[in-house]
Design a protein around this motif. Structure first.
Motif, mmCIF file in Angstrom:
data_model
loop_
_atom_site.group_PDB
_atom_site.id
_atom_site.type_symbol
_atom_site.label_atom_id
_atom_site.label_comp_id
_atom_site.label_asym_id
_atom_site.label_seq_id
_atom_site.Cartn_x
_atom_site.Cartn_y
_atom_site.Cartn_z
ATOM 1 N N GLU A 230 3.607 13.429 -9.680
ATOM 2 C CA GLU A 230 4.714 13.910 -8.836
ATOM 3 C C GLU A 230 3.748 14.299 -7.451
ATOM 4 O OE1 GLU A 230 7.811 16.365 -11.948
ATOM 5 O OE2 GLU A 230 5.898 17.388 -11.088
ATOM 6 N N ILE A 233 3.275 10.942 -5.459
ATOM 7 C CA ILE A 233 4.500 10.451 -4.948
ATOM 8 C C ILE A 233 4.923 11.219 -3.753
ATOM 9 C CG2 ILE A 233 6.745 9.993 -5.087
ATOM 10 C CD1 ILE A 233 6.266 9.296 -7.996
ATOM 11 N N ALA A 234 4.813 12.658 -3.838
ATOM 12 C CA ALA A 234 5.160 13.341 -2.667
ATOM 13 C C ALA A 234 4.105 13.261 -1.481
ATOM 14 C CB ALA A 234 5.183 14.876 -3.016
ATOM 15 N N ALA A 236 2.326 10.631 -0.924
ATOM 16 C CA ALA A 236 2.588 9.181 -0.257
ATOM 17 C C ALA A 236 3.739 9.248 0.694
ATOM 18 C CB ALA A 236 2.617 8.264 -1.319
ATOM 19 N N ARG A 237 5.070 9.866 0.563
ATOM 20 C CA ARG A 237 6.071 10.110 1.164
ATOM 21 C C ARG A 237 5.945 11.024 2.376
ATOM 22 N NH1 ARG A 237 9.085 12.606 -2.401
ATOM 23 N NH2 ARG A 237 9.812 10.861 -3.273
ATOM 24 N N ALA A 238 4.975 11.980 2.298
ATOM 25 C CA ALA A 238 4.790 12.828 3.180
ATOM 26 C C ALA A 238 3.856 12.004 4.587
ATOM 27 C CB ALA A 238 4.010 13.971 3.142
ATOM 28 N N GLN A 240 3.889 8.811 4.817
ATOM 29 C CA GLN A 240 4.718 7.733 5.466
ATOM 30 C C GLN A 240 5.722 8.368 6.327
ATOM 31 O OE1 GLN A 240 7.172 5.745 2.717
ATOM 32 N NE2 GLN A 240 7.985 4.241 4.038
ATOM 33 N N ASP A 241 6.039 9.699 6.419
ATOM 34 C CA ASP A 241 6.861 10.627 7.442
ATOM 35 C C ASP A 241 6.094 11.031 8.381
ATOM 36 O OD1 ASP A 241 9.159 9.556 5.763
ATOM 37 O OD2 ASP A 241 8.986 11.885 4.713
#
Length: 339
Positions: A230, A233-234, A236-238, A240-241
């Motif tokens: 978790e 994933i979080a 990597a998303r952050a 990317q943002d």
């Protein structure tokens, strides 16, 4: 201008000033007679325009009134200056209601998890109709406060708040602290709503009221407690943002589990700086051990927030000195006296 307020009376001698029509002057508890302007037309008052000639006010009230900023309110859009020594702007109404906010991800920290934000919305109305909003965010895992307790506290505080002079907001805040010292969320909502109402009344944002130092704000993003996957994933998303700083909640499990989560986050967001937040859950030895386990990657830790128990300032010092990272107090700094 002669004014009266209850058993108190005051006579003011004014230099010629620009005075707005009575209908635009706002409301006040005193009654006043308008002074005539100069035969050459109205002009702005000098800094010594207001002099108290005879009065029955306490000495401290005279000191606050004579020539001080609290005796005048500049109404820029009308181009007038109104002087007042005893009038007030009363708080007319305080309304509180539940405000439930669904969270995309449960907010987990070392001491507990919250699946939704069960907050409270406070609306304050002043006697001239101005309104302001404030939000209480009770979080049982941090302060022990709940939504139900906050609503009950605000109901009890209504008698303390209604009728007070809104312009004396610091005095109101002090009285709230005396009446409800353990209800920080409720007090925050009331103070915010009161300041919001005062600022809206004169067309001023809270950002401007507090100085407007920065026109833009760069935020970090909090990654809550959870599993290693978790966290990966979080992160990597952050990344990317576009988030350059990530705040990582730690301390809910074993130290080796947190180290594994941090490894995954550092790998998934290779350019991000990290803020660690243990919410007072670790001992000094555990905090220093966690930092040591990161090895060279410790250089990417920008800050360690409240690693150790709130009352143990020596433990905070040990983490700063032995862990060789900046340390911030949170739970240790709940009020100005603690700071």
């Amino acid at each position: 201008i002669s004014t009266t307020q209850g058993s108190r009376s005051v006579t003011l001698a004014l230099d010629p000033v620009t005075i707005m029509p009575a209908s635009d002057a706002g409301s006040g508890q005193g009654s006043a007679r308008r002074a005539s302007s100069s035969s050459h037309g109205p002009r702005q008052a000098s800094p010594t325009a207001v002099r108290i000639m005879s009065e029955k006010l306490p000495r401290d009230a005279r000191a606050r009134a004579t020539g001080s900023p609290v005796t005048k309110m500049a109404i820029g859009r009308i181009g007038a200056v109104v002087y007042s020594a005893v009038s007030m702007l009363a708080i007319k109404q305080v309304h509180a209601e539940a405000l439930d906010v669904a969270l995309t991800t449960p907010f987990g920290i070392a001491s507990g998890t919250q699946a939704s934000a069960r907050n409270v919305l406070v609306t304050i109305t002043l006697e001239d109709g101005s309104t302001g909003l404030g939000e209480a965010a009770p979080f049982p895992a941090v302060s022990g406060e709940t939504q139900e307790q906050t609503l009950a506290t605000l109901e009890n505080l209504r008698a303390v708040i209604v009728g007070q002079d809104a312009r004396r907001w610091r005095r109101v805040a002090s009285q709230l602290t005396e009446a409800a010292p353990g209800a920080a969320a409720a007090r925050c909502a009331v103070e915010t709503a009161l300041l919001d109402a005062l600022c809206r009344r004169v067309g001023l944002s809270l950002w401007s009221f507090f100085g407007g130092a920065e026109a833009a704000l760069v935020s970090d993003l909090t990654l809550v407690t959870g599993t290693v996957e978790e966290a990966r994933i979080a992160a990597a998303r952050a990344a990317q943002d576009g988030f350059a700083t990530l705040k990582i909640k730690i301390g809910a499990g074993r130290i080796d589990e947190d180290v594994a989560r941090l490894d995954a986050i550092l790998e998934a967001a290779p350019r991000a700086k990290l803020i660690l937040d243990a919410n007072a859950a670790l001992s000094a030895d555990e905090a220093v051990g966690l930092l040591g386990a990161l090895g060279p990657r410790r250089a990417r830790i920008a800050l360690f927030e409240q690693p150790t128990p709130a009352g143990d300032l020596d433990a905070l010092r040990r983490v700063r000195e032995q862990g060789r990272v900046p340390v911030a107090a949170d739970e240790s700094a709940k009020n100005a006296r603690a700071v």
